[in-house]
Design a protein around this motif. Structure first.
Motif, PDB file in Angstrom:
ATOM      1  N   GLU A 202       0.834  -1.213   0.000  1.00 61.30           N
ATOM      2  CA  GLU A 202       0.000   0.000   0.000  1.00 61.30           C
ATOM      3  C   GLU A 202       0.867   1.261   0.000  1.00 61.30           C
ATOM      4  N   GLY A 203       1.983   1.232   0.733  1.00 55.39           N
ATOM      5  CA  GLY A 203       2.876   2.386   0.730  1.00 55.39           C
ATOM      6  C   GLY A 203       3.450   2.649  -0.654  1.00 55.39           C
ATOM      7  N   TYR A 204       3.696   1.580  -1.414  1.00 52.21           N
ATOM      8  CA  TYR A 204       4.228   1.727  -2.767  1.00 52.21           C
ATOM      9  C   TYR A 204       3.169   2.268  -3.727  1.00 52.21           C
ATOM     10  N   LEU A 205       1.914   1.956  -3.482  1.00 54.34           N
ATOM     11  CA  LEU A 205       0.844   2.339  -4.398  1.00 54.34           C
ATOM     12  C   LEU A 205       0.143   3.643  -4.022  1.00 54.34           C
ATOM     13  N   ALA A 249       9.564  -1.281   5.719  1.00 56.63           N
ATOM     14  CA  ALA A 249       8.233  -0.872   5.262  1.00 56.63           C
ATOM     15  C   ALA A 249       7.704   0.286   6.102  1.00 56.63           C
ATOM     16  N   GLY A 250       7.939   0.219   7.413  1.00 56.22           N
ATOM     17  CA  GLY A 250       7.482   1.292   8.293  1.00 56.22           C
ATOM     18  C   GLY A 250       8.153   2.618   8.000  1.00 56.22           C
ATOM     19  N   MET A 251       9.436   2.585   7.666  1.00 54.89           N
ATOM     20  CA  MET A 251      10.141   3.815   7.304  1.00 54.89           C
ATOM     21  C   MET A 251       9.454   4.513   6.139  1.00 54.89           C
ATOM     22  N   GLY A 252       8.928   3.702   5.212  1.00 54.41           N
ATOM     23  CA  GLY A 252       8.279   4.284   4.036  1.00 54.41           C
ATOM     24  C   GLY A 252       6.866   4.747   4.288  1.00 54.41           C
ATOM     25  N   PHE A 253       5.978   3.821   4.704  1.00 56.32           N
ATOM     26  CA  PHE A 253       4.559   4.179   4.750  1.00 56.32           C
ATOM     27  C   PHE A 253       4.254   5.229   5.800  1.00 56.32           C
ATOM     28  N   SER A 254       5.061   5.308   6.848  1.00 55.26           N
ATOM     29  CA  SER A 254       4.858   6.330   7.866  1.00 55.26           C
ATOM     30  C   SER A 254       4.866   7.726   7.264  1.00 55.26           C
ATOM     31  N   ASN A 255       5.589   7.881   6.169  1.00 51.33           N
ATOM     32  CA  ASN A 255       5.752   9.198   5.552  1.00 51.33           C
ATOM     33  C   ASN A 255       4.807   9.472   4.382  1.00 51.33           C
ATOM     34  N   VAL A 256       4.161   8.433   3.844  1.00 50.40           N
ATOM     35  CA  VAL A 256       3.300   8.667   2.672  1.00 50.40           C
ATOM     36  C   VAL A 256       1.896   8.093   2.818  1.00 50.40           C
ATOM     37  N   GLY A 257       1.631   7.357   3.887  1.00 54.23           N
ATOM     38  CA  GLY A 257       0.289   6.844   4.106  1.00 54.23           C
ATOM     39  C   GLY A 257       0.058   5.481   3.472  1.00 54.23           C
ATOM     40  N   LEU A 258      -1.196   5.043   3.559  1.00 53.57           N
ATOM     41  CA  LEU A 258      -1.580   3.710   3.115  1.00 53.57           C
ATOM     42  C   LEU A 258      -2.759   3.791   2.152  1.00 53.57           C
ATOM     43  N   GLY A 259      -3.717   2.882   2.251  1.00 57.99           N
ATOM     44  CA  GLY A 259      -4.804   2.872   1.280  1.00 57.99           C
ATOM     45  C   GLY A 259      -6.033   2.139   1.780  1.00 57.99           C
ATOM     46  N   LEU A 260      -6.789   1.589   0.841  1.00 57.34           N
ATOM     47  CA  LEU A 260      -8.104   1.031   1.137  1.00 57.34           C
ATOM     48  C   LEU A 260      -8.036  -0.236   1.975  1.00 57.34           C
ATOM     49  N   VAL A 261      -6.978  -1.030   1.847  1.00 60.13           N
ATOM     50  CA  VAL A 261      -6.891  -2.233   2.679  1.00 60.13           C
ATOM     51  C   VAL A 261      -6.947  -1.853   4.154  1.00 60.13           C
ATOM     52  N   HIS A 262      -6.134  -0.889   4.544  1.00 61.08           N
ATOM     53  CA  HIS A 262      -6.158  -0.453   5.940  1.00 61.08           C
ATOM     54  C   HIS A 262      -7.456   0.268   6.278  1.00 61.08           C
ATOM     55  N   GLY A 263      -7.959   1.037   5.324  1.00 59.91           N
ATOM     56  CA  GLY A 263      -9.227   1.719   5.570  1.00 59.91           C
ATOM     57  C   GLY A 263     -10.354   0.738   5.861  1.00 59.91           C
ATOM     58  N   THR A 363      -8.039   5.508   3.738  1.00 62.05           N
ATOM     59  CA  THR A 363      -8.743   5.308   2.472  1.00 62.05           C
ATOM     60  C   THR A 363      -8.423   6.398   1.465  1.00 62.05           C
ATOM     61  N   ALA A 364      -8.196   7.600   1.950  1.00 62.13           N
ATOM     62  CA  ALA A 364      -7.931   8.722   1.046  1.00 62.13           C
ATOM     63  C   ALA A 364      -6.667   8.520   0.228  1.00 62.13           C
ATOM     64  N   GLY A 365      -5.731   7.691   0.701  1.00 64.97           N
ATOM     65  CA  GLY A 365      -4.492   7.478  -0.035  1.00 64.97           C
ATOM     66  C   GLY A 365      -4.588   6.431  -1.115  1.00 64.97           C
ATOM     67  N   ASN A 366      -5.725   5.770  -1.245  1.00 67.60           N
ATOM     68  CA  ASN A 366      -5.850   4.690  -2.218  1.00 67.60           C
ATOM     69  C   ASN A 366      -5.659   5.202  -3.642  1.00 67.60           C
TER      70      ASN A 366
END
Length: 383
Positions: A202-205, A249-263, A363-366
């Motif tokens: 999700e952080g990559y997408l 992975a935490g180093m990355g997504f912490s700075n750019v957010g996630l997506g619908l899976v987590h939402g 969800t907003a980051g999806n």
């Protein structure tokens, strides 16, 4: 647009990393710690790996061990009271995401008492002061809470999980010691490992992804994809690799957010107390399929990181499907439930759960815009 990167001050990795906790404590001239953990980690001797080191050096501490999975507002408020009563000047969080997230909330409220209702910390609260200092000692390979600026609390009155995102909450020192993760049972290693894979994908997408976080997420996908199965079997090398992969992975997504899976996963945990990693893993392949036409060439990169044969030469449509298949197979191999009904989800609740998912900050980051009706359909397809 400027891209921001925030990381914790110091982290130690590898077997024996925890032995650095007392020198770090003393170097920073702390006087007393409040240990945040749960009763199981005390009972099974995992937390005592830390406590024994403190005792040997006569470091003063008290223990708050009432932490539960999916920690609630009530748990946080009780922790704030425990911190104030203890006279501590720092926190040591031992455990998975729940103890570390609880420590973050406690530390933020003690330092910013105007947020003592806990709910007002949701989203990007305008806090003024850094958290009380936190030493983070993860015992699972998944949440990466020790390196992120995020924490998640459950409002037990509304059955809603809410995400707090605050640079002030990040632990000052983390001790990523795979020896403390060897005690994870098979199902916990699988759930937390798939949570880490979800973070990486999700952080990559996510919409805010950029070159530096892409580098981190692709490396995390590679490490997790090649080590999770062995970690679940209890292999020490697999556990050590997963400890690193989930952190990256935490180093990355912490700075750019996630997506619908987590939402969509957060309401499942809030409503039914489903372990967060299990909820994410059950959703991930289906949401990847839902998003695939809105991701450019990124699924090719994911497939390459997962070592899918001939990923580089497949058509775009074929490689997108192959990436989804690879993740679905990984989830099966580590025995994640494939349907939501197995997890206790009830069809009558889907409409309300979907509304919560739509409002979730993740969800907003999806990469694909989504409507509540589509979320309902996705939940229904997994029943």
């Amino acid at each position: 647009m400027a891209n921001r990167m925030i990381l914790n001050e110091t982290s130690y990795f590898g077997k024996g990393a925890i032995e650095r906790i007392v020198p770090e404590f003393k170097a920073r001239d702390f006087q007393k710690a409040l240990i945040i953990t749960d009763k199981n980690l005390i009972e099974f001797g995992v937390a005592t790996n830390v406590i024994d080191l403190l005792d040997e050096e006569k470091v003063a501490y008290e223990v708050y061990d009432d932490i539960v999975p999916n920690p609630t507002i009530t748990i946080v408020k009780a922790g704030v009271a425990a911190f104030k009563a203890s006279g501590a000047d720092c926190l040591i969080a031992i455990g998975g995401g729940s103890p570390i997230d609880t420590a973050k909330a406690i530390g933020m409220i003690v330092a910013n008492p105007e947020f003592s209702d806990v709910l007002s910390l949701e989203g990007t609260a305008d806090t003024k002061n850094p958290s009380m200092p936190i030493f983070a000692v993860p015992t699972t390979s998944g949440t990466a809470a020790e390196v992120t600026i995020n924490y998640v609390i459950t409002d037990e009155t509304t059955h809603r999980k809410f995400v707090c995102v605050d640079p002030h909450d990040i632990p000052i020192v983390s001790f990523v010691d795979s020896e403390l993760m060897m005690g994870m049972p098979k199902n916990l290693a699988a759930a937390t490992g798939m949570d880490a894979m979800t973070h990486a994908i999700e952080g990559y997408l996510t919409k805010d992804a950029w070159e530096l976080t892409d580098m981190l997420h692709l490396k995390a996908i590679e490490i997790i994809g090649s080590s999770l199965r062995e970690s679940v079997k209890g292999d020490p090398r697999g556990r050590e690799a997963m400890a690193l992969g989930q952190y990256i992975a935490g180093m990355g997504f912490s700075n750019v957010g996630l997506g619908l899976v987590h939402g969509m996963a957060h309401p499942l945990s809030a409503w039914y107390n489903i372990p967060h990693g299990v909820a994410c893993a059950s959703l991930l392949p289906t949401i990847m399929a839902f998003n695939k036409d809105f991701t450019g060439e990124k699924y090719r990169d994911i497939a390459n990181a997962l070592k899918v044969p001939e990923a580089q030469t497949m058509s775009l449509e074929a490689v997108r499907k192959a990436a989804v298949r690879a993740i679905r197979q990984l989830s099966r191999d580590v025995e994640i439930p494939a349907t939501l009904s197995e997890l206790g989800v009830q069809a009558k609740d889907i409409s309300a759960i979907a509304e919560d998912a739509l409002r979730d900050v993740c969800t907003a980051g999806n990469p694909r815009e989504v409507m509540v009706e589509e979320i309902m359909d996705l939940y229904q397809s997994l029943m």
